[in-house]
Design a protein around this motif. Structure first.
Motif, PDB file in Angstrom:
ATOM      1  N   GLY A 141      -5.320   5.401 -20.651  1.00 42.45           N
ATOM      2  CA  GLY A 141      -4.712   6.825 -20.083  1.00 42.45           C
ATOM      3  C   GLY A 141      -4.804   7.769 -19.582  1.00 42.45           C
ATOM      4  O   GLY A 141      -4.271   8.889 -19.792  1.00 42.45           O
ATOM      5  N   PHE A 142      -6.491   7.729 -18.877  1.00 37.90           N
ATOM      6  CA  PHE A 142      -6.703   8.857 -18.251  1.00 37.90           C
ATOM      7  C   PHE A 142      -7.459   8.225 -17.099  1.00 37.90           C
ATOM      8  O   PHE A 142      -8.155   7.184 -16.664  1.00 37.90           O
ATOM      9  CB  PHE A 142      -8.222   9.707 -19.424  1.00 37.90           C
ATOM     10  CG  PHE A 142      -9.348   8.969 -20.200  1.00 37.90           C
ATOM     11  CD1 PHE A 142     -10.102   8.734 -18.957  1.00 37.90           C
ATOM     12  CD2 PHE A 142      -9.373   8.097 -21.034  1.00 37.90           C
ATOM     13  CE1 PHE A 142     -11.427   8.687 -19.800  1.00 37.90           C
ATOM     14  CE2 PHE A 142     -10.331   7.683 -21.476  1.00 37.90           C
ATOM     15  CZ  PHE A 142     -11.611   7.446 -20.900  1.00 37.90           C
ATOM     16  N   LYS A 143      -8.192   9.074 -16.129  1.00 39.51           N
ATOM     17  CA  LYS A 143      -8.889   9.198 -15.040  1.00 39.51           C
ATOM     18  C   LYS A 143     -10.535   9.160 -15.015  1.00 39.51           C
ATOM     19  O   LYS A 143     -10.545  10.566 -15.873  1.00 39.51           O
ATOM     20  CB  LYS A 143      -8.282   9.704 -14.018  1.00 39.51           C
ATOM     21  CG  LYS A 143      -7.289   9.583 -13.484  1.00 39.51           C
ATOM     22  CD  LYS A 143      -6.427   7.947 -13.164  1.00 39.51           C
ATOM     23  CE  LYS A 143      -5.430   8.026 -12.638  1.00 39.51           C
ATOM     24  NZ  LYS A 143      -4.873   6.601 -12.029  1.00 39.51           N
ATOM     25  N   LEU A 144     -11.452   8.212 -14.973  1.00 38.08           N
ATOM     26  CA  LEU A 144     -12.572   8.521 -14.974  1.00 38.08           C
ATOM     27  C   LEU A 144     -12.961  10.078 -13.523  1.00 38.08           C
ATOM     28  O   LEU A 144     -14.210  10.270 -14.748  1.00 38.08           O
ATOM     29  CB  LEU A 144     -14.019   7.483 -14.315  1.00 38.08           C
ATOM     30  CG  LEU A 144     -14.955   7.445 -14.904  1.00 38.08           C
ATOM     31  CD1 LEU A 144     -15.436   7.058 -16.301  1.00 38.08           C
ATOM     32  CD2 LEU A 144     -15.082   6.090 -14.327  1.00 38.08           C
ATOM     33  N   GLN A 145     -11.899   9.803 -12.988  1.00 39.27           N
ATOM     34  CA  GLN A 145     -12.834  11.204 -12.272  1.00 39.27           C
ATOM     35  C   GLN A 145     -14.158  11.416 -10.884  1.00 39.27           C
ATOM     36  O   GLN A 145     -13.751  10.668  -9.786  1.00 39.27           O
ATOM     37  CB  GLN A 145     -12.428  12.208 -12.859  1.00 39.27           C
ATOM     38  CG  GLN A 145     -11.911  13.275 -13.605  1.00 39.27           C
ATOM     39  CD  GLN A 145      -9.957  13.540 -12.426  1.00 39.27           C
ATOM     40  OE1 GLN A 145     -10.422  13.696 -11.506  1.00 39.27           O
ATOM     41  NE2 GLN A 145      -8.897  13.494 -13.198  1.00 39.27           N
ATOM     42  N   ARG A 146     -15.436  11.127 -11.175  1.00 38.70           N
ATOM     43  CA  ARG A 146     -15.964  10.394 -11.118  1.00 38.70           C
ATOM     44  C   ARG A 146     -17.211   9.185 -11.622  1.00 38.70           C
ATOM     45  O   ARG A 146     -17.039   9.512 -12.974  1.00 38.70           O
ATOM     46  CB  ARG A 146     -16.465  11.744 -10.169  1.00 38.70           C
ATOM     47  CG  ARG A 146     -17.264  12.584 -11.134  1.00 38.70           C
ATOM     48  CD  ARG A 146     -17.748  13.948 -10.612  1.00 38.70           C
ATOM     49  NE  ARG A 146     -18.463  14.398 -11.488  1.00 38.70           N
ATOM     50  CZ  ARG A 146     -17.321  15.205 -11.705  1.00 38.70           C
ATOM     51  NH1 ARG A 146     -15.789  15.942 -11.641  1.00 38.70           N
ATOM     52  NH2 ARG A 146     -17.903  16.398 -12.438  1.00 38.70           N
ATOM     53  N   SER A 147     -17.563   8.279 -10.670  1.00 43.15           N
ATOM     54  CA  SER A 147     -18.633   7.704 -11.662  1.00 43.15           C
ATOM     55  C   SER A 147     -19.664   8.059 -12.671  1.00 43.15           C
ATOM     56  O   SER A 147     -19.506   6.934 -13.493  1.00 43.15           O
ATOM     57  CB  SER A 147     -19.362   6.730 -10.561  1.00 43.15           C
ATOM     58  OG  SER A 147     -20.174   7.729 -10.103  1.00 43.15           O
ATOM     59  N   THR A 148     -20.235   9.357 -12.048  1.00 43.49           N
ATOM     60  CA  THR A 148     -20.812  10.121 -12.664  1.00 43.49           C
ATOM     61  C   THR A 148     -20.788  11.084 -14.576  1.00 43.49           C
ATOM     62  O   THR A 148     -21.849  11.360 -15.283  1.00 43.49           O
ATOM     63  CB  THR A 148     -21.573  10.947 -11.968  1.00 43.49           C
ATOM     64  OG1 THR A 148     -20.621  12.411 -12.044  1.00 43.49           O
ATOM     65  CG2 THR A 148     -22.842  11.065 -11.082  1.00 43.49           C
ATOM     66  N   ASN A 149     -19.278  10.576 -14.077  1.00 45.64           N
ATOM     67  CA  ASN A 149     -18.999  10.832 -15.636  1.00 45.64           C
ATOM     68  C   ASN A 149     -19.285  10.187 -16.723  1.00 45.64           C
ATOM     69  O   ASN A 149     -19.615   9.797 -18.028  1.00 45.64           O
ATOM     70  CB  ASN A 149     -17.704  11.310 -15.751  1.00 45.64           C
ATOM     71  CG  ASN A 149     -16.637  12.358 -14.996  1.00 45.64           C
ATOM     72  OD1 ASN A 149     -17.918  13.211 -15.298  1.00 45.64           O
ATOM     73  ND2 ASN A 149     -15.989  12.320 -15.291  1.00 45.64           N
ATOM     74  N   LEU A 150     -20.230   9.055 -15.855  1.00 42.64           N
ATOM     75  CA  LEU A 150     -20.289   7.252 -16.994  1.00 42.64           C
ATOM     76  C   LEU A 150     -21.892   8.355 -17.704  1.00 42.64           C
ATOM     77  O   LEU A 150     -22.686   6.991 -18.919  1.00 42.64           O
ATOM     78  CB  LEU A 150     -20.571   6.300 -16.559  1.00 42.64           C
ATOM     79  CG  LEU A 150     -19.551   5.785 -15.922  1.00 42.64           C
ATOM     80  CD1 LEU A 150     -19.201   4.450 -15.003  1.00 42.64           C
ATOM     81  CD2 LEU A 150     -18.820   5.236 -17.050  1.00 42.64           C
TER      82      LEU A 150
END
Length: 238
Positions: A141-150
């Motif tokens: 139910g949310f957006k990762l936005q960008r891969s670096t958030n991993l």
């Protein structure tokens, strides 16, 4: 008007609804925005205290399981280590997975290197692929936005643990799920369908994770027995 006349009017109005209402005691902020704000602040404080209590319980469990010590290998700042230890316990319990299995996956995947990136692009502690992370975040139910958030340790554990739990549910056992975690679900089905390939693959990554998992479980059992013996000695005979 003379004072005796005022007194008579007040006495006469005791039984009257309008006069009685006019002389009801005043409670400061009784039905005002001030009272609403006070109640909102009180509720906020109660939520904060409940959250602190929950975090204390999570960290206490992380210490008992040895996870608080394990996360030191991440070399993250102390506060982030604490939050990571709590996240492992919290997400494991939420997904019905043994927290020590999550630790075993992290150790095998990244050796607790929070900023690890594999040759195929898997990222972070549990080596989550960006596409998989995007899918799991959307599902949650949310957006990762960008891969670096991993590289956010708590988010990586949240998504990675949810993925591991999903694979265990789909493939039936942790060992078979680990094939899918390592090779991807589509290729895992092909691997598991062929006996010779399955045996070779199962002897690699899945076996390595499960050995680490069993080692952690044994360590935890030994630690519990040692603590129990210490308590018995401290208590003394009788």
């Amino acid at each position: 008007m003379k004072s005796w006349a005022v007194a008579l009017m007040m006495m006469a109005g005791v039984g009257s609804g309008s006069v009685a209402h006019a002389f009801q005691p005043y409670i400061p902020g009784g039905k005002t925005s001030e009272m609403r704000e006070l109640r909102a602040k009180l509720a906020e404080q109660e939520d904060h205290l409940a959250r602190l209590e929950r975090e204390a319980e999570l960290y206490a469990e992380a210490e008992v399981l040895g996870i608080a010590n394990a996360v030191q290998a991440s070399q993250l700042p102390e506060r982030q280590q604490r939050r990571l230890a709590m996240a492992i316990v919290r997400e494991a319990r939420a997904n019905g997975v043994d927290p020590l299995l999550v630790v075993a996956v992290i150790r095998t995947e990244s050796s607790f290197n929070n900023y690890a990136v594999s040759h195929v692009g898997a990222m972070g502690l549990m080596q989550v692929m960006p596409d998989t992370g995007t899918y799991l975040a959307d599902k949650a139910g949310f957006k990762l936005q960008r891969s670096t958030n991993l590289f956010d340790s708590e988010l990586n554990v949240e998504l990675g643990t949810a993925y591991l739990a999903n694979l265990i549910s789909r493939f039936g056992t942790p060992e078979r799920a680990l094939v899918a975690y390592n090779a991807g679900p589509t290729l895992a089905r092909k691997i598991l369908a062929q006996t010779d390939i399955r045996e070779r693959f199962m002897a690699g990554y899945p076996a390595k994770v499960m050995r680490e998992f069993r080692r952690l479980k044994t360590q935890n059992t030994t630690r519990e027995l040692t603590q129990l013996d210490s308590r018995k000695v401290a208590k003394g005979p009788g």
